[in-house]
Design an enzyme around this catalytic site. Structure first.
Site, PDB file in Angstrom:
ATOM      1  N   LYS A   1      -3.591  11.408 -41.671  1.00 19.40           N
ATOM      2  CA  LYS A   1      -4.160  10.053 -41.662  1.00 19.40           C
ATOM      3  C   LYS A   1      -4.880   9.777 -42.988  1.00 19.40           C
ATOM      4  CE  LYS A   1      -4.199   7.357 -38.778  1.00 19.40           C
ATOM      5  NZ  LYS A   1      -3.224   6.295 -38.384  1.00 19.40           N
TER       6      LYS A   1
ATOM      7  N   LYS B   1      -5.560  13.482 -23.918  1.00 19.55           N
ATOM      8  CA  LYS B   1      -6.866  13.321 -24.545  1.00 19.55           C
ATOM      9  C   LYS B   1      -7.965  13.562 -23.505  1.00 19.55           C
ATOM     10  CE  LYS B   1      -4.752  11.871 -28.344  1.00 19.55           C
ATOM     11  NZ  LYS B   1      -4.257  10.542 -28.568  1.00 19.55           N
TER      12      LYS B   1
ATOM     13  N   TYR C   1      -3.682  16.564 -38.256  1.00 21.05           N
ATOM     14  CA  TYR C   1      -3.709  15.130 -37.892  1.00 21.05           C
ATOM     15  C   TYR C   1      -4.568  14.340 -38.870  1.00 21.05           C
ATOM     16  CZ  TYR C   1      -5.442  10.883 -35.611  1.00 21.05           C
ATOM     17  OH  TYR C   1      -5.828   9.583 -35.354  1.00 21.05           O
TER      18      TYR C   1
ATOM     19  N   ALA D   1      -5.648  15.164 -41.783  1.00 19.35           N
ATOM     20  CA  ALA D   1      -5.142  15.242 -43.160  1.00 19.35           C
ATOM     21  C   ALA D   1      -4.011  14.235 -43.356  1.00 19.35           C
ATOM     22  CB  ALA D   1      -4.652  16.658 -43.460  1.00 19.35           C
TER      23      ALA D   1
ATOM     24  N   ARG E   1     -10.785  24.962 -29.948  1.00 18.93           N
ATOM     25  CA  ARG E   1      -9.729  24.445 -30.829  1.00 18.93           C
ATOM     26  C   ARG E   1      -9.967  24.981 -32.242  1.00 18.93           C
ATOM     27  NH1 ARG E   1      -9.855  17.989 -31.239  1.00 18.93           N
ATOM     28  NH2 ARG E   1      -8.380  18.050 -29.518  1.00 18.93           N
ATOM     29  N   PRO E   2      -8.933  25.513 -32.925  1.00 19.92           N
ATOM     30  CA  PRO E   2      -9.165  25.971 -34.305  1.00 19.92           C
ATOM     31  C   PRO E   2      -9.547  24.802 -35.216  1.00 19.92           C
ATOM     32  CG  PRO E   2      -6.888  26.419 -33.592  1.00 19.92           C
ATOM     33  CD  PRO E   2      -7.558  25.692 -32.470  1.00 19.92           C
TER      34      PRO E   2
ATOM     35  N   GLU F   1       1.583   9.788 -34.885  1.00 22.26           N
ATOM     36  CA  GLU F   1       1.330  10.938 -34.026  1.00 22.26           C
ATOM     37  C   GLU F   1      -0.189  11.039 -34.007  1.00 22.26           C
ATOM     38  OE1 GLU F   1       3.246  12.809 -32.255  1.00 22.26           O
ATOM     39  OE2 GLU F   1       5.187  12.097 -32.921  1.00 22.26           O
TER      40      GLU F   1
ATOM     41  N   ASN G   1     -11.538   6.247 -29.124  1.00 21.79           N
ATOM     42  CA  ASN G   1     -11.367   5.174 -28.138  1.00 21.79           C
ATOM     43  C   ASN G   1     -11.196   5.751 -26.732  1.00 21.79           C
ATOM     44  OD1 ASN G   1      -9.586   2.381 -29.599  1.00 21.79           O
ATOM     45  ND2 ASN G   1     -10.972   3.769 -30.616  1.00 21.79           N
TER      46      ASN G   1
ATOM     47  N   THR H   1      -8.657   6.319 -38.701  1.00 15.86           N
ATOM     48  CA  THR H   1      -9.610   7.008 -37.830  1.00 15.86           C
ATOM     49  C   THR H   1     -10.819   7.514 -38.617  1.00 15.86           C
ATOM     50  OG1 THR H   1      -9.853   9.065 -36.572  1.00 15.86           O
ATOM     51  CG2 THR H   1      -8.107   9.042 -38.176  1.00 15.86           C
ATOM     52  N   ASP H   2     -11.918   7.737 -37.907  1.00 10.52           N
ATOM     53  CA  ASP H   2     -13.098   8.337 -38.564  1.00 10.52           C
ATOM     54  C   ASP H   2     -12.865   9.811 -38.891  1.00 10.52           C
ATOM     55  OD1 ASP H   2     -13.162   9.372 -35.970  1.00 10.52           O
ATOM     56  OD2 ASP H   2     -15.246   8.818 -35.574  1.00 10.52           O
ATOM     57  N   GLU H   3     -11.792  10.405 -38.315  1.00  7.32           N
ATOM     58  CA  GLU H   3     -11.582  11.849 -38.518  1.00  7.32           C
ATOM     59  C   GLU H   3     -11.251  12.179 -39.971  1.00  7.32           C
ATOM     60  OE1 GLU H   3      -9.508  13.845 -35.364  1.00  7.32           O
ATOM     61  OE2 GLU H   3      -9.966  12.249 -33.945  1.00  7.32           O
TER      62      GLU H   3
HETATM   63  P1  NAD Z   1      -0.771   6.818 -29.220  1.00  7.27           P
HETATM   64  O1  NAD Z   1      -0.320   8.211 -29.503  1.00  7.27           O
HETATM   65  O2  NAD Z   1      -1.223   6.450 -27.854  1.00  7.27           O
HETATM   66  O3  NAD Z   1       0.416   5.793 -29.584  1.00  7.27           O
HETATM   67  C1  NAD Z   1       1.188   5.915 -30.740  1.00  7.27           C
HETATM   68  C2  NAD Z   1       2.362   4.952 -30.648  1.00  7.27           C
HETATM   69  O4  NAD Z   1       3.130   5.083 -31.852  1.00  7.27           O
HETATM   70  C3  NAD Z   1       3.309   5.240 -29.477  1.00  7.27           C
HETATM   71  O5  NAD Z   1       3.678   4.040 -28.840  1.00  7.27           O
HETATM   72  C4  NAD Z   1       4.515   5.896 -30.141  1.00  7.27           C
HETATM   73  O6  NAD Z   1       5.738   5.641 -29.456  1.00  7.27           O
HETATM   74  C5  NAD Z   1       4.504   5.223 -31.508  1.00  7.27           C
HETATM   75  N1  NAD Z   1       5.154   6.068 -32.534  1.00  7.27           N
HETATM   76  C6  NAD Z   1       4.921   7.396 -32.801  1.00  7.27           C
HETATM   77  N2  NAD Z   1       5.731   7.822 -33.783  1.00  7.27           N
HETATM   78  C7  NAD Z   1       6.475   6.741 -34.176  1.00  7.27           C
HETATM   79  C8  NAD Z   1       7.463   6.544 -35.152  1.00  7.27           C
HETATM   80  N3  NAD Z   1       7.897   7.556 -35.939  1.00  7.27           N
HETATM   81  N4  NAD Z   1       8.004   5.311 -35.303  1.00  7.27           N
HETATM   82  C9  NAD Z   1       7.588   4.277 -34.509  1.00  7.27           C
HETATM   83  N5  NAD Z   1       6.676   4.412 -33.554  1.00  7.27           N
HETATM   84  C10 NAD Z   1       6.104   5.632 -33.380  1.00  7.27           C
HETATM   85  O7  NAD Z   1      -1.874   6.522 -30.312  1.00  7.27           O
HETATM   86  P2  NAD Z   1      -3.225   5.667 -30.196  1.00  7.27           P
HETATM   87  O8  NAD Z   1      -4.290   6.510 -29.650  1.00  7.27           O
HETATM   88  O9  NAD Z   1      -2.907   4.366 -29.559  1.00  7.27           O
HETATM   89  O10 NAD Z   1      -3.549   5.444 -31.740  1.00  7.27           O
HETATM   90  C11 NAD Z   1      -3.011   4.330 -32.446  1.00  7.27           C
HETATM   91  C12 NAD Z   1      -3.508   4.358 -33.880  1.00  7.27           C
HETATM   92  O11 NAD Z   1      -4.920   4.306 -33.914  1.00  7.27           O
HETATM   93  C13 NAD Z   1      -3.118   5.637 -34.629  1.00  7.27           C
HETATM   94  O12 NAD Z   1      -2.772   5.278 -35.952  1.00  7.27           O
HETATM   95  C14 NAD Z   1      -4.382   6.474 -34.609  1.00  7.27           C
HETATM   96  O13 NAD Z   1      -4.447   7.321 -35.739  1.00  7.27           O
HETATM   97  C15 NAD Z   1      -5.450   5.392 -34.650  1.00  7.27           C
HETATM   98  N6  NAD Z   1      -6.740   5.755 -34.026  1.00  7.27           N
HETATM   99  C16 NAD Z   1      -6.775   6.281 -32.763  1.00  7.27           C
HETATM  100  C17 NAD Z   1      -8.010   6.559 -32.165  1.00  7.27           C
HETATM  101  C18 NAD Z   1      -8.087   7.090 -30.751  1.00  7.27           C
HETATM  102  O14 NAD Z   1      -9.187   7.412 -30.285  1.00  7.27           O
HETATM  103  N7  NAD Z   1      -7.002   7.187 -30.003  1.00  7.27           N
HETATM  104  C19 NAD Z   1      -9.189   6.323 -32.869  1.00  7.27           C
HETATM  105  C20 NAD Z   1      -9.115   5.783 -34.157  1.00  7.27           C
HETATM  106  C21 NAD Z   1      -7.876   5.491 -34.719  1.00  7.27           C
HETATM  107  P1  TYD Z   2      -9.649  14.398 -28.002  1.00  7.57           P
HETATM  108  O1  TYD Z   2      -9.681  13.449 -26.839  1.00  7.57           O
HETATM  109  O2  TYD Z   2      -8.445  15.255 -28.195  1.00  7.57           O
HETATM  110  O3  TYD Z   2      -9.943  13.523 -29.310  1.00  7.57           O
HETATM  111  P2  TYD Z   2     -10.275  14.033 -30.837  1.00  7.57           P
HETATM  112  O4  TYD Z   2      -9.929  15.459 -30.978  1.00  7.57           O
HETATM  113  O5  TYD Z   2      -9.358  13.153 -31.628  1.00  7.57           O
HETATM  114  O6  TYD Z   2     -11.722  13.735 -31.042  1.00  7.57           O
HETATM  115  O7  TYD Z   2     -10.904  15.362 -27.906  1.00  7.57           O
HETATM  116  C1  TYD Z   2     -12.226  14.840 -27.801  1.00  7.57           C
HETATM  117  C2  TYD Z   2     -13.179  16.015 -27.775  1.00  7.57           C
HETATM  118  O8  TYD Z   2     -12.957  16.753 -26.561  1.00  7.57           O
HETATM  119  C3  TYD Z   2     -12.946  17.003 -28.903  1.00  7.57           C
HETATM  120  O9  TYD Z   2     -14.209  17.546 -29.318  1.00  7.57           O
HETATM  121  C4  TYD Z   2     -12.104  18.106 -28.277  1.00  7.57           C
HETATM  122  C5  TYD Z   2     -12.602  18.114 -26.831  1.00  7.57           C
HETATM  123  N1  TYD Z   2     -11.577  18.510 -25.825  1.00  7.57           N
HETATM  124  C6  TYD Z   2     -11.903  19.487 -24.882  1.00  7.57           C
HETATM  125  O10 TYD Z   2     -13.011  20.048 -24.883  1.00  7.57           O
HETATM  126  N2  TYD Z   2     -10.940  19.817 -23.965  1.00  7.57           N
HETATM  127  C7  TYD Z   2      -9.710  19.240 -23.940  1.00  7.57           C
HETATM  128  O11 TYD Z   2      -8.874  19.616 -23.073  1.00  7.57           O
HETATM  129  C8  TYD Z   2      -9.415  18.218 -24.894  1.00  7.57           C
HETATM  130  C9  TYD Z   2      -8.074  17.537 -24.894  1.00  7.57           C
HETATM  131  C10 TYD Z   2     -10.389  17.872 -25.807  1.00  7.57           C
END
Ligand code: NAD
Ligand code: TYD
Length: 349
Positions: free
Chosen positions: A160, A195, A156, A158, A287-288, A85, A186, A131-133
């Site tokens: 990860k 996002k 989230y 916490a 966002r809180p 998630e 990303n 993630t860097d978070e």
């Molecule tokens: P995403 O939400 O787009 O995709 C998550 C995928 O996981 C989906 O295909 C979903 O169907 C699958 N999934 C969710 N719960 C599942 C479960 N219980 N069993 C099997 N499959 C399940 O996520 P993303 O943005 O592609 O992120 C992928 C990974 O990279 C995550 O671990 C995330 O923490 C990490 N990450 C994301 C970012 C970012 O900017 N998006 C940055 C750094 C790291």
């Molecule tokens: P997001 O794409 O949700 O990634 P993350 O929270 O994992 O960094 O959010 C990126 C930044 O944009 C974050 O500082 C929250 C902000 N944001 C908004 O200002 N408005 C929005 O509707 C969303 C989804 C994010």
């Protein structure tokens, strides 16, 4: 033939990782294990689904019996774990779902790998994608290194952080051959429009408000998703056993500046007069627990593995917008149904 299970391969980043591996390594059997939640979409992999070294298996990582059955059937040499998630705002509404998938699901995968490898770890690898978070929030200066303290703030991050600790614990306690990567934000094709960047692209196209949390001065460090997939390939093959690598491209943007840049490029591409889309910017309730700033020090992966991103932010953003403009059907499909309910709850109270 080597076999690798990639979890979360139908999601945003996972689909790019699956594509990179399937195309680059025809001698690997790539098994995409995904539950297909709202964020998973097999359409993301249409171009490679017929290739002989690709296979999709639908499974939920919280179901240990099913996961064990799959691991015993495919006997993977490697696991690249992305299933999660992944959205902070959803984690604020429903933290428990994040504990189940991100923590329990990760432990299930670790247990399944431990069981089938049974102490024979030669040529085996468990790559945990994080993630860097997990490092929390930076002030106005400084960067996250691999040695930064873990200090997550959202449910989230916490969850990860917890999963990262379990991965390290399985290395230290059971000798499991693990490697971890912690990447910055990303962006790119197939990004789900909950996002910031794809949400704004979608809303600009439809003339809807662009919701900016708080004063918009929050800072994120953005990496093009294909450059993340390349880094995962590098670390999976060459990273040090038990090690962790930060991934990033030294590319910080305040949210408000990023959204203005997006508006500018979209107006140009759509042939709209300059400053049209900027007028949609709307400041909304913050966002809180909102982290002020993320910024990655990517020196280690550059120095040890020779990694650098290939795409500048301007190029990456332009490619991303072009993809969304050419794939509006995809955008329409993923924003129908459940998305409407989510959007209403998140933005219209
Ligand atoms: P995403 O939400 O787009 O995709 C998550 C995928 O996981 C989906 O295909 C979903 O169907 C699958 N999934 C969710 N719960 C599942 C479960 N219980 N069993 C099997 N499959 C399940 O996520 P993303 O943005 O592609 O992120 C992928 C990974 O990279 C995550 O671990 C995330 O923490 C990490 N990450 C994301 C970012 C970012 O900017 N998006 C940055 C750094 C790291
Ligand atoms: P997001 O794409 O949700 O990634 P993350 O929270 O994992 O960094 O959010 C990126 C930044 O944009 C974050 O500082 C929250 C902000 N944001 C908004 O200002 N408005 C929005 O509707 C969303 C989804 C994010």
């Amino acid at each position: 033939m080597k076999s690798i299970i990639i979890t979360g391969g139908a999601g945003f980043i996972g689909s790019h990782v699956v594509r990179e591996f399937v195309n680059k390594y025809p001698n690997y059997q790539i098994v995409n294990l995904d539950a297909l939640t709202y964020a998973g979409n097999l359409e993301n992999l249409k171009d490679i689904e017929e290739l002989p070294n690709y296979k999709f298996v639908k499974a939920d990582i919280t179901d240990l019996d099913k996961i064990l059955e799959i691991f015993k059937a495919y006997l993977p040499d490697g696991v690249i774990h992305l299933a999660a998630e992944s959205h902070v705002d959803r984690s604020i509404k429903n933290p428990a779902a994040f504990v189940m998938t991100n923590v329990v699901g990760t432990v299930n995968l670790l247990n399944a790998a431990k069981e089938i490898w049974n102490g024979h770890f030669d040529g085996k690898r468990f790559h945990h994608v994080s993630t860097d978070e997990v490092y929390g929030s930076l002030g106005e200066v400084g960067l996250f290194t691999e040695n930064s303290r873990y200090e997550p703030h959202s449910p989230y991050s916490a969850s990860k952080a917890s999963s990262d600790h379990f991965v390290r614990a399985y290395h230290d306690t059971f000798g499991l051959p693990v490697v971890l990567t912690n990447c910055s934000n990303n962006y790119g094709p197939h990004h789900f429009p909950e996002k910031l960047i794809p949400l704004c692209i979608h809303n600009i196209l439809h003339g809807k408000p662009l919701p900016i949390y708080g004063d918009g001065k929050f800072t994120r460090d953005w990496l093009f998703v294909i450059d993340h997939a390349r880094a995962i390939d590098l670390v999976y093959h060459k990273g040090k056993n038990g090690g962790s690598y930060n991934i990033g491209g030294f590319n910080e943007w305040q949210n408000i500046d990023l959204v203005r840049e997006l508006c500018k490029q979209m107006d140009e591409k759509l042939g709209r007069p300059a400053h049209t889309s900027e007028q949609l910017i709307t400041f909304v309730k913050d966002r809180p627990g909102h982290d002020l700033r993320y910024a990655i020090d990517a020196t280690k992966i550059h120095r040890e593995l020779g990694y650098s991103p290939t795409v500048t932010f301007e190029q990456g953003l332009s490619k991303t917008i072009d993809w969304y403009l050419s794939n509006q059907e995809w955008l329409n499909r993923v924003t129908s149904g459940d998305y409407q309910q989510y959007y209403k709850m998140q933005y219209n109270g």
